[in-house]
Structures are given as C-alpha cells and as structure tokens.
Design a protein around this motif. Structure first.
Motif, PDB file in Angstrom:
ATOM      1  N   LEU A  80      -8.845   9.888  -2.570  1.00 52.12           N
ATOM      2  CA  LEU A  80      -8.908  10.062  -1.114  1.00 52.12           C
ATOM      3  C   LEU A  80      -7.559  10.388  -0.497  1.00 52.12           C
ATOM      4  CD1 LEU A  80     -11.471   7.305  -0.002  1.00 52.12           C
ATOM      5  CD2 LEU A  80     -11.824   9.759  -0.230  1.00 52.12           C
ATOM      6  N   HIS A  81      -6.498  10.166  -1.249  1.00 48.85           N
ATOM      7  CA  HIS A  81      -5.181  10.460  -0.666  1.00 48.85           C
ATOM      8  C   HIS A  81      -4.955  11.965  -0.518  1.00 48.85           C
ATOM      9  CE1 HIS A  81      -3.703  11.454  -4.730  1.00 48.85           C
ATOM     10  NE2 HIS A  81      -2.660  11.998  -4.131  1.00 48.85           N
ATOM     11  N   ARG A 127      -3.390   5.978  -4.881  1.00 51.17           N
ATOM     12  CA  ARG A 127      -4.096   5.328  -5.987  1.00 51.17           C
ATOM     13  C   ARG A 127      -5.471   5.917  -6.261  1.00 51.17           C
ATOM     14  NH1 ARG A 127      -1.057   1.666  -3.332  1.00 51.17           N
ATOM     15  NH2 ARG A 127       0.184   0.145  -4.500  1.00 51.17           N
ATOM     16  N   CYS A 128      -6.113   6.506  -5.262  1.00 50.21           N
ATOM     17  CA  CYS A 128      -7.408   7.146  -5.533  1.00 50.21           C
ATOM     18  C   CYS A 128      -7.418   8.545  -4.929  1.00 50.21           C
ATOM     19  CB  CYS A 128      -8.574   6.297  -5.009  1.00 50.21           C
ATOM     20  SG  CYS A 128      -8.964   6.544  -3.268  1.00 50.21           S
ATOM     21  N   ARG A 152      -6.762  13.231   4.373  1.00 51.62           N
ATOM     22  CA  ARG A 152      -6.413  12.113   5.268  1.00 51.62           C
ATOM     23  C   ARG A 152      -5.138  12.441   6.052  1.00 51.62           C
ATOM     24  NH1 ARG A 152      -3.423   7.860   1.228  1.00 51.62           N
ATOM     25  NH2 ARG A 152      -1.373   8.813   1.445  1.00 51.62           N
ATOM     26  N   THR A 167     -10.883   0.769  -6.196  1.00 50.10           N
ATOM     27  CA  THR A 167      -9.424   0.935  -6.206  1.00 50.10           C
ATOM     28  C   THR A 167      -8.789   0.368  -4.944  1.00 50.10           C
ATOM     29  OG1 THR A 167      -9.720   2.958  -7.475  1.00 50.10           O
ATOM     30  CG2 THR A 167      -7.564   2.639  -6.468  1.00 50.10           C
ATOM     31  N   CYS A 168      -9.450   0.592  -3.815  1.00 48.16           N
ATOM     32  CA  CYS A 168      -8.837   0.199  -2.535  1.00 48.16           C
ATOM     33  C   CYS A 168      -9.136  -1.249  -2.142  1.00 48.16           C
ATOM     34  CB  CYS A 168      -9.327   1.143  -1.429  1.00 48.16           C
ATOM     35  SG  CYS A 168      -8.205   1.205  -0.025  1.00 48.16           S
ATOM     36  N   VAL A 199     -12.307   1.106   2.330  1.00 46.32           N
ATOM     37  CA  VAL A 199     -11.300   2.116   1.952  1.00 46.32           C
ATOM     38  C   VAL A 199     -10.457   2.451   3.174  1.00 46.32           C
ATOM     39  CG1 VAL A 199     -12.593   3.123   0.029  1.00 46.32           C
ATOM     40  CG2 VAL A 199     -12.837   4.123   2.303  1.00 46.32           C
ATOM     41  N   LYS A 200      -9.187   2.683   2.937  1.00 46.38           N
ATOM     42  CA  LYS A 200      -8.237   2.853   4.045  1.00 46.38           C
ATOM     43  C   LYS A 200      -7.980   4.316   4.380  1.00 46.38           C
ATOM     44  CE  LYS A 200      -7.351  -1.648   3.610  1.00 46.38           C
ATOM     45  NZ  LYS A 200      -8.361  -2.533   4.202  1.00 46.38           N
ATOM     46  N   CYS A 201      -8.577   5.224   3.633  1.00 44.80           N
ATOM     47  CA  CYS A 201      -8.396   6.654   3.922  1.00 44.80           C
ATOM     48  C   CYS A 201      -9.747   7.297   4.200  1.00 44.80           C
ATOM     49  CB  CYS A 201      -7.736   7.365   2.738  1.00 44.80           C
ATOM     50  SG  CYS A 201      -6.131   6.693   2.329  1.00 44.80           S
ATOM     51  N   LEU A 227       0.845  -1.211   0.000  1.00 48.47           N
ATOM     52  CA  LEU A 227       0.000   0.000   0.000  1.00 48.47           C
ATOM     53  C   LEU A 227       0.876   1.255   0.000  1.00 48.47           C
ATOM     54  CD1 LEU A 227      -2.981  -0.092   2.534  1.00 48.47           C
ATOM     55  CD2 LEU A 227      -3.036   0.736   0.199  1.00 48.47           C
ATOM     56  N   CYS A 269      -0.015   5.419  -0.158  1.00 46.04           N
ATOM     57  CA  CYS A 269      -0.866   5.220  -1.343  1.00 46.04           C
ATOM     58  C   CYS A 269      -1.472   6.519  -1.901  1.00 46.04           C
ATOM     59  CB  CYS A 269      -1.967   4.240  -0.984  1.00 46.04           C
ATOM     60  SG  CYS A 269      -2.994   3.803  -2.383  1.00 46.04           S
TER      61      CYS A 269
HETATM   62 FE1  SF4 Z   1      -4.999   4.327  -1.571  1.00 48.64          FE
HETATM   63 FE2  SF4 Z   1      -7.118   3.168  -0.526  1.00 48.64          FE
HETATM   64 FE3  SF4 Z   1      -6.294   5.502   0.407  1.00 48.64          FE
HETATM   65 FE4  SF4 Z   1      -7.413   5.359  -2.005  1.00 48.64          FE
HETATM   66  S1  SF4 Z   1      -8.419   4.911  -0.030  1.00 48.64           S
HETATM   67  S2  SF4 Z   1      -5.556   6.502  -1.489  1.00 48.64           S
HETATM   68  S3  SF4 Z   1      -6.689   3.366  -2.730  1.00 48.64           S
HETATM   69  S4  SF4 Z   1      -5.198   3.566   0.541  1.00 48.64           S
END
Ligand code: SF4
Length: 263
Positions: free
Chosen positions: A93-94, A90-91, A98, A175-176, A158-160, A85, A88
C-alpha cells in the motif's frame, strides 16, 4: 557504564518480548536514547510497573516510566509508535497512491476506541481517519452516544489508503495491524467498537460474518469489544442504522453512559 538489569527486570523484559510475539510483532527496534541513567526512584518505578505487568499477564501494559528514564505518558508512547512506523514501506500500500500515512486521532486515554478498515480519499488528503462522509456519520454516532469526537480515539487497521477504496487484503492487514495493537495497548480503552468486518476479523482473528459477529461481546486481550456496521456501509444501506444504534447502546450501557429512552 550501563547498569546491569536485575533478574526481575530481565524476566519482565523477556515476558514483554513474548507478549509482542503473541501479537505478531517480531520487528522490535532499539531506539537511540540519551545515555542518561535512570535515577534509583525511576528504576524502582520501572521494576514496579513490570512486576505489576507480570502479575497481570494478558492485561494491557502501560509503563509510566520508560527504560530511557523518560516519562512515557500515552501521548509520548503514541508518538513513539508513529516514529516506529516512519515513512512505512512494509506492505504494497505504500506504493499504490497514498499521499500520507493516517495514524489515528483522539484522546490518548479514551475509554472508547473505534477501529475502522483503512483511510479513504478524504482521510488520505487530510491525514486523519474518518473525516469524509463516513466520518461525518461516525461523528453523529458518537454524538448520539452523548460523547464528543475528542473523547474517543479513532484508528484504522491499515494506515494507508487502498487504491480505489478497495478492501485491504489480508496480508496488508496482517502487516499493518501490529501498530494498531500497540495503539490499543497504550490507550487501554475500556471498550472497542470494531467498525465493519475487516476490523472485527483482524482484532478477533475470526473469519465470520457480520451477522454472526454482531450482537455479542467479545474479549480483545482483556478489553470488551463490540462489532457494528462500518459507517460507509450505513451510508449505502441506511435501513441498518437502527441496528448499529442497538450495538452502540450496548456499549453505552457497558461504559455506564445514560441511554436515551427514545432514539
Ligand atoms: Fe506500512 Fe501500514 Fe501503510 Fe502498509 S498500510 S505501508 S504496513 S503503514
């Protein structure tokens, strides 16, 4: 000189890549490893694990020895997923406020896994899922099942943290979620409880209502899955707590836990 892979291992590797593609995981990273050759015993164990996996196609895969020759216990495997990860981006939300990525917490060999939607403000602050008011309620739900928070594993789709605690968008979940699938793959729980519609829809690939998804068992790649209300929803509408308890009682029965006669 690198050892050439045998046809059995090669086939199993191809199978494994296809397995991840089926999960929607296309980005596979080749981690730099020390060029320590696996011992013949380790190589035999790798082949045995992969052959077993091929025979049990569809069942979660849990290698006991990694291709690097390092023992990949669940703790290590989860750490490697967290490393993949990274920081990250990737989407979207970064970049929407966060503070940190909230990966997951709990027993890496848990029989029971809870999957929520995404981190809120408290979780974003502390880096751990379900630590705010909804988390306190989830703890009570876990205790009502005669379990401790440390017994289970808790993660989110989702992690964020979505800004303003909004519901994560479908593309953000898409994506997550491969990282969540990999967490489940390592933990191999006997049962999963999807907390709320976002988790249920993501894990089941369904677009249905909570009313339709509750009250029945689903199959998530060979693991039993039950849908119940998200604790945040239960805080807003406490009248539904009894319904959530009914869902958890079914999970307890499945796991062989004693259901209290009086709730
Ligand atoms: Fe990455 Fe997941 Fe955070 Fe999006 S929600 S930025 S995919 S860790």
């Amino acid at each position: 000189m690198p050892r050439a892979l045998g046809p059995k291992t090669l086939r199993a590797l191809t199978d494994r890549v296809q397995y991840y593609r089926d999960l929607g995981i296309y980005d596979l990273y080749r981690r730099e490893v020390d060029t320590v050759e696996p011992t013949p015993e380790q190589m035999a164990q790798i082949e045995q694990d992969m052959a077993h996996d091929m025979e049990n196609k569809g069942a979660p895969f849990k290698p006991s020895v990694g291709l690097s020759g390092v023992v990949e216990d669940p703790v290590t495997a989860l750490r490697l997923i967290r490393e993949d990860l990274g920081d990250c981006t990737r989407c979207r939300l970064h970049q929407q406020g966060r503070k940190q990525i909230v990966f997951g917490v709990g027993n890496p060999e848990a029989d029971l896994m809870f999957v929520g939607e995404g981190p809120g403000a408290d979780e974003d602050e502390q880096g751990e899922p379900f630590v705010g008011r909804a988390g306190q309620l989830l703890n009570k739900m876990i205790e009502a099942m005669d379990l401790k928070r440390e017994d289970v594993y808790i993660a989110n789709v989702v992690k964020c943290r979505p800004p303003g605690n909004r519901t994560p968008e479908r593309d953000e979940c898409d994506t997550c979620s491969p990282f969540l699938y990999r967490q489940i793959d390592v933990i191999k729980p006997k049962a999963i409880v999807a907390l709320g519609a976002v988790a249920a829809k993501t894990l089941l690939g369904l677009n249905d209502t909570m009313a339709n998804m509750r009250g029945q068992w689903f199959d998530y790649r060979g693991t039993k899955l039950r849908v119940t209300y998200h604790p945040a929803y239960l805080l807003r509408d406490p009248r539904q707590k009894g319904e959530a308890w009914k869902d958890l009682q079914e999970v307890m029965k499945y796991l062989g836990l004693e259901v209290p006669k009086k709730s």
